[in-house]
Write a protein that holds these residues in place. Sequence first.
Motif, PDB file in Angstrom:
ATOM      1  N   ILE A  77      -0.396  -7.156 -17.975  1.00 28.45           N
ATOM      2  CA  ILE A  77      -0.131  -5.716 -17.883  1.00 28.45           C
ATOM      3  C   ILE A  77       0.762  -5.254 -19.040  1.00 28.45           C
ATOM      4  O   ILE A  77       0.470  -4.248 -19.710  1.00 28.45           O
ATOM      5  N   ILE A  78       1.841  -6.006 -19.291  1.00 24.68           N
ATOM      6  CA  ILE A  78       2.804  -5.594 -20.315  1.00 24.68           C
ATOM      7  C   ILE A  78       2.244  -5.795 -21.717  1.00 24.68           C
ATOM      8  O   ILE A  78       2.401  -4.936 -22.608  1.00 24.68           O
ATOM      9  N   ILE A  79       1.580  -6.910 -21.942  1.00 25.47           N
ATOM     10  CA  ILE A  79       0.995  -7.163 -23.264  1.00 25.47           C
ATOM     11  C   ILE A  79      -0.078  -6.129 -23.572  1.00 25.47           C
ATOM     12  O   ILE A  79      -0.149  -5.599 -24.689  1.00 25.47           O
ATOM     13  N   PHE A 111       8.467   7.539  -7.964  1.00 20.84           N
ATOM     14  CA  PHE A 111       8.868   6.151  -8.236  1.00 20.84           C
ATOM     15  C   PHE A 111      10.208   5.804  -7.602  1.00 20.84           C
ATOM     16  O   PHE A 111      10.418   4.674  -7.163  1.00 20.84           O
ATOM     17  N   ASP A 112      11.126   6.773  -7.547  1.00 20.35           N
ATOM     18  CA  ASP A 112      12.418   6.499  -6.901  1.00 20.35           C
ATOM     19  C   ASP A 112      12.219   6.128  -5.436  1.00 20.35           C
ATOM     20  O   ASP A 112      12.870   5.213  -4.915  1.00 20.35           O
ATOM     21  N   ASP A 113      11.288   6.835  -4.786  1.00 18.76           N
ATOM     22  CA  ASP A 113      11.004   6.507  -3.384  1.00 18.76           C
ATOM     23  C   ASP A 113      10.357   5.135  -3.275  1.00 18.76           C
ATOM     24  O   ASP A 113      10.593   4.400  -2.308  1.00 18.76           O
ATOM     25  N   ALA A 114       9.535   4.799  -4.260  1.00 19.41           N
ATOM     26  CA  ALA A 114       8.895   3.477  -4.250  1.00 19.41           C
ATOM     27  C   ALA A 114       9.948   2.381  -4.318  1.00 19.41           C
ATOM     28  O   ALA A 114       9.876   1.389  -3.583  1.00 19.41           O
ATOM     29  N   PHE A 115      10.945   2.558  -5.180  1.00 23.11           N
ATOM     30  CA  PHE A 115      11.997   1.543  -5.291  1.00 23.11           C
ATOM     31  C   PHE A 115      12.872   1.513  -4.048  1.00 23.11           C
ATOM     32  O   PHE A 115      13.317   0.441  -3.625  1.00 23.11           O
ATOM     33  N   LEU A 142       4.358  -1.353 -12.084  1.00 24.92           N
ATOM     34  CA  LEU A 142       4.199  -1.397 -13.538  1.00 24.92           C
ATOM     35  C   LEU A 142       2.936  -0.669 -13.979  1.00 24.92           C
ATOM     36  O   LEU A 142       2.955   0.109 -14.941  1.00 24.92           O
ATOM     37  N   ASN A 143       1.843  -0.918 -13.283  1.00 24.56           N
ATOM     38  CA  ASN A 143       0.586  -0.238 -13.638  1.00 24.56           C
ATOM     39  C   ASN A 143       0.725   1.271 -13.556  1.00 24.56           C
ATOM     40  O   ASN A 143       0.241   2.005 -14.434  1.00 24.56           O
ATOM     41  N   HIS A 144       1.377   1.748 -12.515  1.00 22.52           N
ATOM     42  CA  HIS A 144       1.526   3.198 -12.344  1.00 22.52           C
ATOM     43  C   HIS A 144       2.510   3.800 -13.355  1.00 22.52           C
ATOM     44  O   HIS A 144       2.289   4.916 -13.838  1.00 22.52           O
ATOM     45  N   LEU A 145       3.589   3.092 -13.646  1.00 29.68           N
ATOM     46  CA  LEU A 145       4.530   3.586 -14.654  1.00 29.68           C
ATOM     47  C   LEU A 145       3.839   3.738 -16.009  1.00 29.68           C
ATOM     48  O   LEU A 145       4.011   4.739 -16.710  1.00 29.68           O
ATOM     49  N   ALA A 193       0.833  -1.204   0.000  1.00 30.34           N
ATOM     50  CA  ALA A 193       0.000   0.000   0.000  1.00 30.34           C
ATOM     51  C   ALA A 193       0.867   1.254   0.000  1.00 30.34           C
ATOM     52  O   ALA A 193       0.542   2.248  -0.673  1.00 30.34           O
ATOM     53  N   VAL A 194       1.970   1.215   0.735  1.00 27.99           N
ATOM     54  CA  VAL A 194       2.886   2.360   0.746  1.00 27.99           C
ATOM     55  C   VAL A 194       3.559   2.521  -0.617  1.00 27.99           C
ATOM     56  O   VAL A 194       3.691   3.641  -1.128  1.00 27.99           O
ATOM     57  N   VAL A 195       3.962   1.410  -1.219  1.00 25.92           N
ATOM     58  CA  VAL A 195       4.544   1.466  -2.566  1.00 25.92           C
ATOM     59  C   VAL A 195       3.551   2.119  -3.521  1.00 25.92           C
ATOM     60  O   VAL A 195       3.904   3.010  -4.314  1.00 25.92           O
ATOM     61  N   GLY A 196       2.295   1.719  -3.445  1.00 20.10           N
ATOM     62  CA  GLY A 196       1.263   2.303  -4.296  1.00 20.10           C
ATOM     63  C   GLY A 196       1.068   3.778  -4.019  1.00 20.10           C
ATOM     64  O   GLY A 196       0.849   4.579  -4.948  1.00 20.10           O
ATOM     65  N   SER A 197       1.165   4.180  -2.754  1.00 17.64           N
ATOM     66  CA  SER A 197       1.000   5.594  -2.395  1.00 17.64           C
ATOM     67  C   SER A 197       2.105   6.441  -3.015  1.00 17.64           C
ATOM     68  O   SER A 197       1.841   7.537  -3.537  1.00 17.64           O
ATOM     69  N   TYR A 198       3.331   5.958  -2.952  1.00 14.93           N
ATOM     70  CA  TYR A 198       4.436   6.674  -3.622  1.00 14.93           C
ATOM     71  C   TYR A 198       4.164   6.779  -5.127  1.00 14.93           C
ATOM     72  O   TYR A 198       4.391   7.818  -5.751  1.00 14.93           O
TER      73      TYR A 198
END
Length: 532
Positions: free
Chosen positions: A431-433, A371-375, A397-400, A360-365
């Motif tokens: 997602i990628i396809i 994205f750097d903070d997410a990683f 991936l979805n957010h990028l 959830a925190v990754v998604g919030s970032y």
Amino acid sequence: MASSRIFSRNLITRTKLKSSPSQFLIPMNSFKNPKLSSPISLINLYLRPLHLGTPISQFCYTSIHGSCINTAENDYSPTNEAEIICKLLSKLPKYSSIDSVLDSSGVKEITPMLVLEVLKQLSNSGILALGFFSWAEKQKGFEYTTESYNALIDSLGKIKQFKMIWVLIDSMKSKGLLTKYTFNLIIRRYARAKRVEDAINTFEGMKQYGIKIDSSDLNKFLDTMCKSRQVKHAHKMFDEMKNRGFKPDQKSYTILLEGYGQQQNLVKVNEVYSEMKDEGFELDVVAYGIIMNAFCKVGKIDRAVEMFSEMDEKGVKPSPHIFCILINGLGSYKRLGEALKYFEMSKASGFVTESPTYNAVVGSYCWSLRFDDAFRFIDEMRRFRVGPSSRTYDIILNHLIKAGRGEEAYSVFQKMGNDQGCDPTVSTFEIIIRMFCSKGELNMAVRVWDEMKAKGIIPGMHMFASMINSFQHVNKLEDACKYFEEMIDLGIRPPGLVFSSLKEALIDNGKKETAQILRRKIDAMKLAPIAG
């Protein structure tokens, strides 16, 4: 063709049993053939091998087809033998039988765990799963287990092969392997197929198989119906059972709250809550979470935060799930600072912080495009040994992609396998396809598709639809038809809109005969004797 078998219709007797509120149609053990007393596999009595790749028009009225769709929500690492089997089945050559291909797999002994792993991997193709099961039961070491039956039943249920499911149910009964969970699987598949009456009759017909129904079973039924988006029918059944003398408990009301909450129907949420209070029940931590999540879904984040304060005032201790709801809700509205505050509160609450909370925190970032903070946060997950997982990367991936950073998304996708336990799942490939299809980069979509197939991952309906629609959009109808036929060969029933659009394009381009052939193939699937 993925798999084809001839099913003898006269081996099943459908017996009507009187049940309230309607009749319950189930197959019963009424096999007259004296050979049935032998240890020959039950399934093999119904199936006769055909060669893969046989044109469907040659056996329109005697073959069974089927497959299923799975979002692969569970991340697990199959054994090497399971991977070998799945890769062989995902790349079956034309005019080859499943038995002949698997006989050459080199697998010497079949264990219950191996059977279960393969069936889970084949959950995107019910017919391949059925063919594998039929082969496996003839191999050294095979044992019938409730878990393997359930996996096969769930797979077949996704493609509405209910007649075959009831054959398997009779087999399980004869072996003493039936459980309430098995019936819950069938109820869920009926509900998701919008066959509500069949779902209700399955629930009430459990007693015909010697299974006693109690109040906890009704709660499971309500939960299954609500999670299958049949909350109105669940509520109706709830009221009927109350009229029969059933006394609902707090969990019964909580299930209805969640059903209406998922539908974002706050009016009905309030109605159920009022009835719940009238019956003397107060909100517990689970009910609070359900209502808070409903508020977050409709954008009433402040109301969800107020309920958190209300919990504190009433002495209801928040669970990790409560914090996860608030972090997700606040993060999705780019209120990152507040989301991080609740993450810190969750760590100080005394509970072990779990992977969903970190995700959830990754998604919030990501919602705030940091994205750097997410990683960097993923590094923290590693330090605390709570991930990451494939699900974590799917979020990124979805957010990028949503942020228009497709090249970066593809780069992350390519590196996922380097992170332990983070191999791309079927949902990751989707997602990628879908990204490449939406950008019109069909060569890349095909490349990722082939990579997926090489790993033994079976594509689902939505992935096929993306490929078919994309090739049709650029007028590459031959390619569109190729994926359409592959979809049918796996037994996956094409969505009506996908076929009607492709048919129109074919007719407009002077390929009416091709459209008619595809129509006949779809009709053949519907006429398959085991189709429910």
